[in-house]
Design an enzyme around this catalytic site. Structure first.
Site, PDB file in Angstrom:
ATOM      1  CG  ASP A  11      47.492  83.942 -62.334  1.00  0.00           C
ATOM      2  OD1 ASP A  11      46.398  84.099 -62.919  1.00  0.00           O
ATOM      3  OD2 ASP A  11      47.796  84.541 -61.295  1.00  0.00           O
ATOM      4  CG  ASP A  53      49.166  88.314 -61.268  1.00  0.00           C
ATOM      5  OD1 ASP A  53      48.147  88.481 -60.583  1.00  0.00           O
ATOM      6  OD2 ASP A  53      50.325  88.431 -60.813  1.00  0.00           O
ATOM      7  CG  HIS A  55      50.087  93.019 -61.360  1.00  0.00           C
ATOM      8  ND1 HIS A  55      49.030  92.992 -60.485  1.00  0.00           N
ATOM      9  CD2 HIS A  55      50.768  91.857 -61.151  1.00  0.00           C
ATOM     10  CE1 HIS A  55      49.075  91.867 -59.788  1.00  0.00           C
ATOM     11  NE2 HIS A  55      50.112  91.158 -60.175  1.00  0.00           N
ATOM     12  CG  HIS A  72      54.693  89.639 -61.119  1.00  0.00           C
ATOM     13  ND1 HIS A  72      54.952  90.249 -59.916  1.00  0.00           N
ATOM     14  CD2 HIS A  72      53.402  89.238 -61.060  1.00  0.00           C
ATOM     15  CE1 HIS A  72      53.869  90.193 -59.154  1.00  0.00           C
ATOM     16  NE2 HIS A  72      52.907  89.596 -59.829  1.00  0.00           N
ATOM     17  CE  LYS A  97      44.852  85.987 -60.576  1.00  0.00           C
ATOM     18  NZ  LYS A  97      46.184  86.498 -60.170  1.00  0.00           N
ATOM     19  CB  CYS A 141      47.214  83.028 -58.146  1.00  0.00           C
ATOM     20  SG  CYS A 141      47.763  84.741 -57.938  1.00  0.00           S
TER      21      CYS A 141
HETATM   22  C1  VGL Z   1      51.059  85.259 -58.038  1.00  0.00           C
HETATM   23  C2  VGL Z   1      52.647  86.207 -56.667  1.00  0.00           C
HETATM   24  C3  VGL Z   1      52.323  87.442 -57.133  1.00  0.00           C
HETATM   25  C4  VGL Z   1      50.396  84.009 -58.538  1.00  0.00           C
HETATM   26  C5  VGL Z   1      50.716  86.502 -58.490  1.00  0.00           C
HETATM   27  O1  VGL Z   1      49.873  84.024 -59.678  1.00  0.00           O
HETATM   28  O2  VGL Z   1      50.398  83.001 -57.804  1.00  0.00           O
HETATM   29  N1  VGL Z   1      52.019  85.114 -57.107  1.00  0.00           N
HETATM   30  N2  VGL Z   1      51.361  87.592 -58.038  1.00  0.00           N
HETATM   31 ZN    ZN Z   2      50.945  89.399 -59.115  1.00  0.00          ZN
END
Ligand code: VGL
Ligand code: ZN
Length: 192
Positions: A11, A53, A55, A72, A97, A141
């Site tokens: 990420d 990430d 979404h 995000h 993901k 993550c």
């Molecule tokens: C993450 C918070 C929300 C991460 C992803 O990549 O660590 N943290 N979504």
């Molecule tokens: Zn996230």
């Protein structure tokens, strides 16, 4: 680094870097460090995976819909793109993901490649036995990816110089690192 090793970059996306909507302090500092690992793995002809990430606009992961996070890494936005200085080779496998409207999916092992293959299956099909994990964020993550990797039977090396955390509560990242080590991850700084 040897045969059966793979690099998993977690990420490293704009929204987790300074200026992003869920910025991790010094998140961008992992980029040059990871670029060195990427170059090493590439030179060794070893697999490189980058998770992202990814979404939908509406997800229970976001505050606006009952979750804890500001919006995000919404699919297709600039915030969801990898940091522009991250030098991923063209044959890196991208694992996405968090696409469901009702899931957090902090772990890369809950993600799918663009061919729809689960990370664990992908790694096994490549003969991988040990993964080297770095990226963002240490306490979410990265942690969940490391713990799931161990549960899936992989050896895991945590690249301590290539991670940064959210630290919603002070000390979260340190506790996450201790938890990963306790579960069997090997910590390394400046591994290469
Ligand atoms: C993450 C918070 C929300 C991460 C992803 O990549 O660590 N943290 N979504
Ligand atoms: Zn996230």
């Amino acid at each position: 680094m040897q045969a059966k090793d793979a690099l998993v970059v977690v990420d490293v996306q704009n929204d987790f870097c300074p200026g992003g909507s869920l910025a991790v302090t010094d998140g961008d500092k992992v980029v040059p460090v990871l670029n060195r690992y990427i170059a090493r793995f590439k030179a060794g002809n070893l697999p490189i995976v980058a998770t992202r990430d990814w979404h939908p606009e509406k997800t229970s992961h976001f505050k606006a819909h009952g979750g804890v996070w500001p919006a995000h890494c919404v699919q297709g936005t600039r915030g969801a793109e990898f940091h522009p200085d991250l030098r991923l080779p063209s044959d890196a496998v991208i694992v996405a993901k968090g696409m469901g409207a009702d899931e957090d999916s902090y772990s890369g092992f809950q993600g799918l490649s663009d061919r729809g293959v689960k990370l664990a299956d992908l790694l096994r099909s490549l003969g991988v036995e040990r993964i080297f994990v770095g990226g963002l964020a240490t306490d979410y993550c990265v942690k969940h990816t490391v713990l799931d990797g161990l549960r899936e039977g992989f050896k895991v090396v945590l690249l301590e110089d290539a991670i940064r955390g959210v630290d919603l509560k002070p000390g979260d990242s340190e506790r996450a690192i201790a938890e990963m080590a306790q579960a069997g991850a090997e910590k390394r700084q400046g591994a290469y």
